[in-house]
Design a protein around this motif. Structure first.
Motif, PDB file in Angstrom:
ATOM      1  N   GLN A  91     -10.785 -12.008  42.114  1.00 21.31           N
ATOM      2  CA  GLN A  91     -10.081 -13.381  41.434  1.00 21.31           C
ATOM      3  C   GLN A  91      -8.560 -12.764  43.004  1.00 21.31           C
ATOM      4  N   VAL A  92      -8.499 -13.544  43.814  1.00 18.21           N
ATOM      5  CA  VAL A  92      -7.732 -13.792  45.029  1.00 18.21           C
ATOM      6  C   VAL A  92      -6.521 -15.121  44.766  1.00 18.21           C
TER       7      VAL A  92
ATOM      8  N   TYR B 129     -10.803 -18.461  41.644  1.00 16.75           N
ATOM      9  CA  TYR B 129     -11.556 -17.798  40.895  1.00 16.75           C
ATOM     10  C   TYR B 129     -13.145 -17.122  41.385  1.00 16.75           C
ATOM     11  N   HIS B 130     -13.846 -16.100  41.666  1.00 16.40           N
ATOM     12  CA  HIS B 130     -14.980 -15.414  42.695  1.00 16.40           C
ATOM     13  C   HIS B 130     -16.158 -14.818  40.989  1.00 16.40           C
TER      14      HIS B 130
ATOM     15  N   LYS C 194     -18.825 -21.254  46.495  1.00 17.76           N
ATOM     16  CA  LYS C 194     -18.237 -22.629  46.614  1.00 17.76           C
ATOM     17  C   LYS C 194     -17.097 -22.773  46.183  1.00 17.76           C
ATOM     18  N   GLU C 195     -16.331 -21.671  45.877  1.00 18.45           N
ATOM     19  CA  GLU C 195     -15.199 -21.285  46.157  1.00 18.45           C
ATOM     20  C   GLU C 195     -14.203 -21.361  47.212  1.00 18.45           C
ATOM     21  N   GLY C 196     -14.921 -20.589  47.984  1.00 19.25           N
ATOM     22  CA  GLY C 196     -14.137 -20.056  48.632  1.00 19.25           C
ATOM     23  C   GLY C 196     -14.727 -19.259  49.478  1.00 19.25           C
TER      24      GLY C 196
ATOM     25  N   GLY D  47       0.729 -19.183  41.535  1.00 18.62           N
ATOM     26  CA  GLY D  47      -0.374 -19.407  41.561  1.00 18.62           C
ATOM     27  C   GLY D  47      -1.026 -19.089  40.171  1.00 18.62           C
ATOM     28  N   ARG D  48      -2.339 -20.295  40.034  1.00 26.31           N
ATOM     29  CA  ARG D  48      -2.508 -19.922  38.159  1.00 26.31           C
ATOM     30  C   ARG D  48      -4.189 -18.690  38.265  1.00 26.31           C
ATOM     31  N   LEU D  49      -3.476 -17.488  37.848  1.00 29.35           N
ATOM     32  CA  LEU D  49      -4.943 -16.689  37.504  1.00 29.35           C
ATOM     33  C   LEU D  49      -5.558 -16.859  35.897  1.00 29.35           C
TER      34      LEU D  49
END
Length: 325
Positions: free
Chosen positions: A52-53, A63-64, A99-101, A266-268
């Protein structure tokens, strides 16, 4: 004494999570990110790895997820790998393109100030950290370290040379339903580190409020306040609507007054019985003020930080706008 930094979940079959939390602040304080590698096992025994970043500049989170076979962790020293990404006490290496980044780069750490541990102080949780079957265990690994390196986050270059960071970890079944967490290492009045957490802790079918706090200026001042050393949390207030909290910690060697204000977050994802399906809001640019005094009332340290980590999570039973005790 348990080596809390190393992987604890080798033989876990279900309802388990483990995650390491890296906070990184650039020298000019323009960039603040948190990176969380980890793993989780749900109640059915399904396993996954993740990274997570969170980017404080815009509150964006990533979220990877990764197949669990990509997760490798040693049990004799702090060394974690997830696919082409590596994490340890000396630094981290990132090469994520999903695909998340994307996030790529390498950071190395020096001038490391680890959390002091010994027979009398096994960790920030004190004796609770060695009791089996706790819902969640918390460990502080680095109170402070200096950073070298550059990160590329979704095409943006973030220069962390000369910056500072912090590492902690959590492991167990679930995050507490009700908790508040603060962490600050960037005070206007000089280098110092402050960590505070309060939670409702389930234990043997009961539930009790517990807290811990630690403050150091890395030179001459070190103070520990916790339920287990008979400290008290006085004048405690938290307002979820405003994103604020305040309190006074009274301990054997003085008192520490503090207040905090949540900034954009941010949402984790957080674990519940090993399922990473709970959402929490975290800010890593919260504002924290602390004032430490000795038993004679002499001020030893007073300053504020604008780059603090902060989470406020209340369950449905206490989700009113204000909780006091």
């Amino acid at each position: 004494m348990i080596k809390q930094a190393v992987f604890q979940g080798k033989n876990k079959k279900r309802r388990y999570f483990e995650g390491w939390y890296y906070k990184c602040i650039s020298a000019d304080r323009k960039h603040a990110i948190a990176i969380i590698p980890g793993m989780a096992i749900d109640p059915q025994g399904n396993k996954q790895a993740f990274i997570q970043v969170i980017n404080a500049a815009n509150g964006k989170t990533w979220y990877h997820p990764f197949p669990y076979f990509e997760f490798k962790a040693r049990t004799d020293e702090f060394d974690v790998e997830i696919e082409n990404n590596a994490f340890n006490a000396q630094g981290l290496s990132l090469n994520v393109d999903t695909k998340e980044g994307s996030i790529k780069g390498r950071l190395t750490f020096d001038e490391i100030h680890p959390f002091p541990r010994g027979p009398k102080h096994p960790g920030i949780m004190g004796p609770f950290g060695v009791i089996p079957f706790m819902e969640c265990y918390h460990a502080i690994l680095h109170l402070y370290h200096e950073i070298k390196g550059v990160i590329e986050l979704d095409g943006e270059l973030l220069d962390f040379n000369g910056g500072v960071g912090y590492i902690e970890k959590d492991y167990g079944r679930s995050f507490p339903k009700t908790y508040l967490w603060l962490q600050a290492s960037h005070f206007a009045g000089g280098n110092a580190s402050f960590v505070f957490s309060r939670a409702n802790i389930p234990f043997l079918g009961l539930e009790f409020p517990g807290f811990f706090a630690y403050f150091t200026d890395f030179k001459t001042i070190t103070r520990r306040f916790a339920t287990y050393n008979f400290s008290r949390l006085e004048k405690w207030e938290v307002d979820t609507e405003k994103g604020t909290c305040a309190g006074v910690l009274e301990g054997p060697n003085g008192s520490l007054a503090f207040s905090a204000l949540m900034n954009s977050g941010g949402r984790l994802r957080a674990p519940v019985d090993g399922l990473m399906d709970r959402e929490i809001i975290e800010s890593i640019t919260a504002k924290v003020w602390v004032c430490l005094t000795n038993n004679q009332g002499v001020v030893l340290f007073e300053s504020a930080s604008n780059e603090a980590g902060m989470e406020i999570c209340l369950d449905d039973q206490v989700a009113s706008n204000k909780e006091s005790e």
